[in-house]
Design a protein around this motif. Structure first.
Motif, PDB file in Angstrom:
ATOM      1  N   LEU A   1       0.851  -1.336   0.134  1.00 28.91           N
ATOM      2  CA  LEU A   1      -0.019  -0.016   0.097  1.00 28.91           C
ATOM      3  C   LEU A   1       0.700   1.333   0.096  1.00 28.91           C
ATOM      4  O   LEU A   1       0.364   2.229  -0.446  1.00 28.91           O
ATOM      5  N   PHE A   2       1.919   1.307   0.391  1.00 26.37           N
ATOM      6  CA  PHE A   2       2.914   2.474   0.877  1.00 26.37           C
ATOM      7  C   PHE A   2       4.604   2.460   0.013  1.00 26.37           C
ATOM      8  O   PHE A   2       5.079   3.283   0.471  1.00 26.37           O
ATOM      9  N   ASP A   3       4.428   1.661  -0.976  1.00 28.36           N
ATOM     10  CA  ASP A   3       5.521   1.635  -1.662  1.00 28.36           C
ATOM     11  C   ASP A   3       6.850   1.315  -0.984  1.00 28.36           C
ATOM     12  O   ASP A   3       7.939   1.937  -1.388  1.00 28.36           O
ATOM     13  N   LEU A   4       6.777   0.757   0.159  1.00 30.33           N
ATOM     14  CA  LEU A   4       8.039   0.091   0.892  1.00 30.33           C
ATOM     15  C   LEU A   4       8.647  -0.691  -0.060  1.00 30.33           C
ATOM     16  O   LEU A   4       7.966  -1.594  -0.709  1.00 30.33           O
ATOM     17  N   THR A   5      10.076  -0.535  -0.048  1.00 34.04           N
ATOM     18  CA  THR A   5      10.758  -1.725  -0.756  1.00 34.04           C
ATOM     19  C   THR A   5      11.706  -2.537   0.057  1.00 34.04           C
ATOM     20  O   THR A   5      12.413  -1.936   0.956  1.00 34.04           O
ATOM     21  N   LEU A   6      11.669  -3.973  -0.258  1.00 33.88           N
ATOM     22  CA  LEU A   6      12.662  -4.638   0.736  1.00 33.88           C
ATOM     23  C   LEU A   6      14.195  -4.433   0.283  1.00 33.88           C
ATOM     24  O   LEU A   6      14.259  -4.235  -0.783  1.00 33.88           O
ATOM     25  N   PRO A   7      14.947  -4.030   1.310  1.00 32.49           N
ATOM     26  CA  PRO A   7      16.462  -4.001   0.962  1.00 32.49           C
ATOM     27  C   PRO A   7      16.995  -5.138   0.276  1.00 32.49           C
ATOM     28  O   PRO A   7      16.677  -6.079   0.351  1.00 32.49           O
ATOM     29  N   THR A   8      17.882  -4.746  -0.493  1.00 35.84           N
ATOM     30  CA  THR A   8      18.686  -5.510  -1.323  1.00 35.84           C
ATOM     31  C   THR A   8      20.128  -5.766  -1.002  1.00 35.84           C
ATOM     32  O   THR A   8      20.866  -6.541  -1.107  1.00 35.84           O
ATOM     33  N   ASP A   9      20.512  -4.687  -0.053  1.00 36.40           N
ATOM     34  CA  ASP A   9      22.012  -4.471   0.489  1.00 36.40           C
ATOM     35  C   ASP A   9      21.880  -5.625   1.822  1.00 36.40           C
ATOM     36  O   ASP A   9      21.307  -5.214   2.773  1.00 36.40           O
ATOM     37  N   PRO A  10      22.736  -6.582   1.874  1.00 34.98           N
ATOM     38  CA  PRO A  10      22.915  -7.394   3.038  1.00 34.98           C
ATOM     39  C   PRO A  10      23.224  -6.610   4.242  1.00 34.98           C
ATOM     40  O   PRO A  10      22.715  -7.069   5.626  1.00 34.98           O
ATOM     41  N   MET A  11      23.962  -5.581   4.247  1.00 35.21           N
ATOM     42  CA  MET A  11      24.257  -4.912   5.581  1.00 35.21           C
ATOM     43  C   MET A  11      22.745  -4.043   6.175  1.00 35.21           C
ATOM     44  O   MET A  11      22.377  -4.070   7.280  1.00 35.21           O
ATOM     45  N   LYS A  12      21.842  -3.832   5.314  1.00 33.98           N
ATOM     46  CA  LYS A  12      20.690  -3.354   5.669  1.00 33.98           C
ATOM     47  C   LYS A  12      19.591  -4.341   6.422  1.00 33.98           C
ATOM     48  O   LYS A  12      19.022  -4.202   7.401  1.00 33.98           O
ATOM     49  N   TRP A  13      19.833  -5.524   5.817  1.00 37.82           N
ATOM     50  CA  TRP A  13      19.257  -6.772   6.631  1.00 37.82           C
ATOM     51  C   TRP A  13      19.913  -7.209   8.058  1.00 37.82           C
ATOM     52  O   TRP A  13      19.017  -7.454   8.869  1.00 37.82           O
ATOM     53  N   LEU A  14      20.981  -6.938   7.980  1.00 44.43           N
ATOM     54  CA  LEU A  14      21.833  -6.830   9.293  1.00 44.43           C
ATOM     55  C   LEU A  14      21.293  -5.797  10.345  1.00 44.43           C
ATOM     56  O   LEU A  14      21.183  -6.206  11.400  1.00 44.43           O
ATOM     57  N   THR A  15      21.242  -4.799   9.720  1.00 42.37           N
ATOM     58  CA  THR A  15      20.620  -3.547  10.700  1.00 42.37           C
ATOM     59  C   THR A  15      19.267  -3.984  10.798  1.00 42.37           C
ATOM     60  O   THR A  15      19.022  -3.787  12.259  1.00 42.37           O
TER      61      THR A  15
END
Length: 269
Positions: free
Chosen positions: A132-146
């Motif tokens: 609904l709000f255009d959030l995008t899943l991160p592609t950078d592994p460091m963001k998943w770690l964050t």
């Protein structure tokens, strides 16, 4: 004759966590309310906030990213505090006191409950935000770690603070009033409902900076928003080291406060 060793604190805590999960999911109305309310608020407020605020994002997108953090705070801080007051009021804690289970295992069981329910809550809100709000899943592994360390530090600190406040109040009705007052107030001053946070008075944000809510939601925004959106933060950066420092400090402080304030009954320790 062989003497069987008693299970350790960790083992007992994990067993207690399993019992907490069974008890939680047995109450269908509570489960539906716990999971549906944050997503409902996200949809309601996000639908009214569609303006472009710079950095390649809309206010609705920023709200959705921050509210994922707000949702797990509700699941940990509010639910644990109110639930603990209820357990003491109906005698559950008094009965548990008669068992060999240490308080540390009880705390661990609550953290297990919060970890599982908060993960489910976060996944639901991520799906809603993406659709609904255009959030995008991160592609950078460091963001998943964050995402992982903000989630873990966030639920641990908020669970311990929920136990603290839930230990200080004497009834469920008192817990509901106190927990909701604290939680709702911190959401407003932490910029969860006001996007971007730069629209808030600096003194208000300075006050919010002492508490976990602002930093948890800021951490989630750093994961789900593009780097260009950082211009909408008060400091002009995501401040990840400071987020880790503040949340880590609240974990330590929360553990101390929870241990000092925890009571098995309303009439004594």
């Amino acid at each position: 004759m062989t003497t069987l060793a008693l299970p350790g604190t960790l083992t007992v805590g994990l067993i207690r966590g399993g019992a907490e999960l069974k008890e939680f999911f047995r109450h269908k109305e509570q489960v539906i309310f716990t999971f549906a309310m944050p997503s409902f608020i996200m949809i309601l407020l996000g639908s009214m906030l569609n303006g472009d605020i710079g950095g390649g994002v809309t206010s609705g997108t920023v709200l959705a990213a921050g509210m994922i953090g707000s949702g797990i705070i509700s699941t940990s801080f509010n639910s644990i505090g109110i639930g603990l007051a209820g357990d003491r009021e109906d005698g559950t804690l008094k009965r548990l006191r008669g068992t060999p289970m240490p308080a540390a295992s009880f705390f661990l069981g609550k953290i297990v409950l919060v970890a599982v329910s908060s993960l489910a809550q976060a996944l639901l809100m991520i799906v809603v935000g993406t659709l609904l709000f255009d959030l995008t899943l991160p592609t950078d592994p460091m963001k998943w770690l964050t995402l992982a360390w903000v989630f873990l530090l966030g639920i641990t600190s908020c669970t311990l603070l929920g136990i603290t406040i839930g230990s200080l109040v004497k009834s469920v009705s008192g817990a509901v009033a106190v927990m909701n007052l604290v939680f709702i107030s911190l959401q407003f001053v932490s910029g969860v409902f006001v996007t971007p946070i730069t629209h808030l008075p600096k003194v208000m944000v300075d006050i919010a900076s002492f508490f976990p809510v602002k930093w948890i939601c800021q951490g989630f925004r750093s994961v789900f928003l593009p780097d260009s959106a950082v211009i909408n933060e008060m400091a002009g950066s995501w401040e990840l080291p400071r987020i880790a420092l503040v949340l880590g400090s609240w974990v330590v402080a929360g553990l101390l406060l929870a241990r000092l304030s925890f009571r098995w009954t309303n009439t004594g320790r």
